[in-house]
Design an enzyme around this catalytic site. Structure first.
Site, PDB file in Angstrom:
ATOM      1  N   ASN A  81       0.803  -1.224   0.000  1.00 53.51           N
ATOM      2  CA  ASN A  81       0.000   0.000   0.000  1.00 53.51           C
ATOM      3  C   ASN A  81       0.837   1.276   0.000  1.00 53.51           C
ATOM      4  O   ASN A  81       0.310   2.370   0.161  1.00 53.51           O
ATOM      5  CB  ASN A  81      -1.002  -0.032   1.158  1.00 53.51           C
ATOM      6  N   ASP A 103     -10.644  -4.929  -4.167  1.00 56.03           N
ATOM      7  CA  ASP A 103     -11.455  -5.932  -3.476  1.00 56.03           C
ATOM      8  C   ASP A 103     -12.905  -5.489  -3.309  1.00 56.03           C
ATOM      9  O   ASP A 103     -13.181  -4.322  -3.073  1.00 56.03           O
ATOM     10  CB  ASP A 103     -10.854  -6.200  -2.091  1.00 56.03           C
TER      11      ASP A 103
HETATM   12  N1  EPU Z   1     -14.426   6.375   1.164  1.00 58.03           N
HETATM   13  C1  EPU Z   1     -15.486   7.147   0.709  1.00 58.03           C
HETATM   14  N2  EPU Z   1     -15.212   8.057  -0.289  1.00 58.03           N
HETATM   15  C2  EPU Z   1     -13.976   8.218  -0.819  1.00 58.03           C
HETATM   16  C3  EPU Z   1     -12.910   7.421  -0.343  1.00 58.03           C
HETATM   17  C4  EPU Z   1     -13.175   6.492   0.657  1.00 58.03           C
HETATM   18  O1  EPU Z   1     -16.603   7.019   1.177  1.00 58.03           O
HETATM   19  O2  EPU Z   1     -13.803   9.055  -1.727  1.00 58.03           O
HETATM   20  C5  EPU Z   1     -14.683   5.349   2.208  1.00 58.03           C
HETATM   21  C6  EPU Z   1     -14.497   3.938   1.623  1.00 58.03           C
HETATM   22  O3  EPU Z   1     -15.636   3.496   0.947  1.00 58.03           O
HETATM   23  C7  EPU Z   1     -14.167   3.126   2.846  1.00 58.03           C
HETATM   24  C8  EPU Z   1     -13.401   4.122   3.724  1.00 58.03           C
HETATM   25  O4  EPU Z   1     -13.711   5.426   3.225  1.00 58.03           O
HETATM   26  O5  EPU Z   1     -15.354   2.745   3.494  1.00 58.03           O
HETATM   27  C9  EPU Z   1     -11.904   3.912   3.731  1.00 58.03           C
HETATM   28  O6  EPU Z   1     -11.384   4.041   2.422  1.00 58.03           O
HETATM   29  P1  EPU Z   1      -9.918   4.597   2.122  1.00 58.03           P
HETATM   30  O7  EPU Z   1     -10.026   5.595   1.032  1.00 58.03           O
HETATM   31  O8  EPU Z   1      -9.287   4.988   3.410  1.00 58.03           O
HETATM   32  O9  EPU Z   1      -9.197   3.290   1.605  1.00 58.03           O
HETATM   33  P2  EPU Z   1      -8.403   3.072   0.245  1.00 58.03           P
HETATM   34  O10 EPU Z   1      -7.457   4.168   0.013  1.00 58.03           O
HETATM   35  O11 EPU Z   1      -9.372   2.714  -0.829  1.00 58.03           O
HETATM   36  C10 EPU Z   1      -6.435   1.811   1.398  1.00 58.03           C
HETATM   37  C11 EPU Z   1      -5.797   0.476   1.231  1.00 58.03           C
HETATM   38  C12 EPU Z   1      -6.708  -0.593   1.802  1.00 58.03           C
HETATM   39  C13 EPU Z   1      -6.937  -0.301   3.280  1.00 58.03           C
HETATM   40  C14 EPU Z   1      -7.532   1.108   3.433  1.00 58.03           C
HETATM   41  C15 EPU Z   1      -7.712   1.507   4.872  1.00 58.03           C
HETATM   42  C16 EPU Z   1      -4.498   0.763  -0.758  1.00 58.03           C
HETATM   43  C17 EPU Z   1      -4.283   0.419  -2.173  1.00 58.03           C
HETATM   44  N3  EPU Z   1      -5.571   0.230  -0.177  1.00 58.03           N
HETATM   45  O12 EPU Z   1      -7.634   1.766   0.636  1.00 58.03           O
HETATM   46  O13 EPU Z   1      -6.016  -1.820   1.676  1.00 58.03           O
HETATM   47  O14 EPU Z   1      -7.828  -1.246   3.806  1.00 58.03           O
HETATM   48  O15 EPU Z   1      -6.670   2.070   2.789  1.00 58.03           O
HETATM   49  O16 EPU Z   1      -6.510   1.520   5.545  1.00 58.03           O
HETATM   50  O17 EPU Z   1      -3.714   1.482  -0.144  1.00 58.03           O
HETATM   51  C18 EPU Z   1      -5.727  -4.110   1.305  1.00 58.03           C
HETATM   52  O18 EPU Z   1      -4.513  -3.874   1.207  1.00 58.03           O
HETATM   53  O19 EPU Z   1      -6.202  -5.264   1.340  1.00 58.03           O
HETATM   54  C19 EPU Z   1      -6.660  -2.980   1.343  1.00 58.03           C
HETATM   55  C20 EPU Z   1      -7.972  -3.104   1.139  1.00 58.03           C
END
Ligand code: EPU
Length: 432
Positions: free
Chosen positions: A23, A115
């Site tokens: 990540n 995912d």
């Molecule tokens: N969210 C919104 N709107 C947005 C962005 C996010 O509602 O514009 C919500 C999402 O739907 C979710 C929550 O906020 O319910 C958290 O999302 P976030 O944006 O923090 O996560 P991400 O950037 O999509 C990264 C990691 C995830 C990890 C999360 C939380 C990467 C590529 N992915 O996802 O990793 O779970 O942060 O720490 O960095 C994994 O590695 O298996 C994985 C899922």
């Protein structure tokens, strides 16, 4: 589709070295687009997610050389700022909008994958980019953005989203003027990105509570940067040590990245020892005890940690609970654990004393695991990356030989996992 054949009930022993963080690496690769000079990334992991970003950057015009755990990425000119299709999908391409806008004024990236663990909208990303001077249209195939010039802005995220924080940072570093991002996510991987950008010449300040301030600069330079170790790999190996009743030295594990996890290990009555070169995990004396977990943004208990730990909790005495507050749908794995003999239940209501933003909604996000129960082998199909790791942990704990189908999903985030598990004494082989 490849399958892991896994014989369980064998304690895992030995040492394993963590790969560079999944990540962090993909975001750092995207950050290399912010300069026309070469960027060198060390501790570069060999995982499926990286292959997707290599494809994205090559479409844009980057020259990429990867050898011996180091990648050099050089994008002297942006040949194509509109990428409408990639052969595979993940969450990352949207992060390229800011760097492409800064360099060419126009950008297009394909829709995201990743995912299936909840709806995962990108509204917070798009709002932040719009405040920074981008106009964005959602098309049938992705996101199209243009700008007459990026400029600094005051941004308050309605939720400390990891991706939206990264998107705002990657867009603000070359924008004209000052940007303040309030309620920002501050995960270790984001700190890693900030450190890389600072070495490239960005001016970024951090202040409590959750505030990032960026003074835009005209140009960024090339960099050599070491990718931080993967804390999700770290806790996966820790869970394997605890679950199989073995002992594993996780080399490269950083205590500061794992503080809430280590507290949970202690509360379970299991053992860890922080050493100079890593952290040693074992089950310790006496039975494992049930614990209560509530996932949260950093520095809370990470959502990606609850799945491998759920396998371990099947062996803890009493009723353990996991309250998932980041993703709406992260207990799809319950079917697998129950098929293997676990006593697990998931409900929609939050515990009365700990309401979360999913309370009163239709999301099954509060799990109860009653232990200890003996696990037996099963035929499983990987549904997402982290529950795929749970399948492996559970299969290595269980009586008999399990089959885990669809392991390409696990390869997306764990480097050569079968080979590294074999080195710890696991009986695991790959078919197909
Ligand atoms: N969210 C919104 N709107 C947005 C962005 C996010 O509602 O514009 C919500 C999402 O739907 C979710 C929550 O906020 O319910 C958290 O999302 P976030 O944006 O923090 O996560 P991400 O950037 O999509 C990264 C990691 C995830 C990890 C999360 C939380 C990467 C590529 N992915 O996802 O990793 O779970 O942060 O720490 O960095 C994994 O590695 O298996 C994985 C899922």
């Amino acid at each position: 589709m490849s399958t892991f054949i896994i014989k369980g009930e064998k304690p895992l022993y030995g040492e394993v070295t963590l790969a560079g963080a999944k990540n962090a690496v993909s975001k750092m690769m995207v950050a290399s687009l912010l300069t026309d000079e070469p960027c060198i990334l060390e501790n570069f992991p060999s995982i499926g997610d990286v292959e997707i970003i290599v494809e994205l950057l090559e479409c844009i015009g980057s020259k990429i050389e990867i050898a011996g755990g180091t990648a050099q990425i050089h994008t002297p000119i942006i040949k194509n700022s509109r990428v409408t299709e990639l052969s595979r999908r993940n969450r990352i391409p949207i992060l390229a909008l800011g760097p492409l806008l800064a360099r060419t004024g126009e950008a297009e990236v394909p829709i995201l994958g990743g995912d299936q663990i909840g709806p995962r909208p990108v509204d917070i990303h798009l709002e932040a980019l719009e405040r920074l001077g981008a106009s964005i249209a959602t098309t049938k195939t992705g996101y199209y953005a243009k700008t007459d010039g990026l400029h600094g802005a005051d941004i308050e995220l309605r939720f400390p989203s990891v991706g939206a924080t990264e998107n705002a940072i990657l867009t603000a570093v070359l924008a004209k003027g000052k940007t303040t991002i309030k309620n920002a996510a501050l995960e270790p991987e984001i700190m890693g990105l900030i450190m890389m950008l600072q070495k490239m010449g960005a001016i970024i300040e951090l202040a409590p509570p959750r505030t990032i301030t960026i003074e835009g600069v005209e140009k960024l330079r090339g960099v050599t940067h070491r990718i931080l170790p993967d804390r999700n790999e770290a806790i996966s190996f820790a869970c394997l040590a605890l679950g199989t009743n073995g002992k594993i030295l996780v080399k490269g594990a950083v205590q500061e990245h794992l503080i809430t996890f280590l507290n949970s290990v202690r509360r379970m009555g299991a053992s860890y020892e922080v050493m100079d070169d890593g952290i040693l995990f074992s089950r310790g004396q006496g039975p494992l005890k049930a614990i209560h977990i509530m996932t949260d943004t950093h520095p809370g208990f990470m959502t990606d940690w609850q799945q491998p730990l759920a396998a371990v909790l099947t062996q803890a005495e009493g009723v353990s609970t996991i309250h998932e507050t980041i993703y709406e749908d992260r207990f799809g794995y319950m079917k697998d654990l129950v098929a293997m003999g676990a006593k697990m239940n998931v409900e929609k209501n939050c515990p009365e004393d700990k309401p979360c933003r999913f309370g009163g909604k239709e999301f099954s996000h509060f799990a109860t695991i009653i232990g200890p129960t003996e696990l037996h082998s099963a035929k499983l199909t990987v549904r997402d990356l982290r529950s795929g790791m749970l399948d492996i942990v559970a299969a290595l704990m269980a009586k008999g030989v399990s089959e885990v189908d669809g392991v390409e999903e696990i390869d997306r985030g764990y480097e050569r996992i079968d080979e590294r598990l074999q080195n710890l004494g696991a009986e695991i082989s790959r078919k197909g």
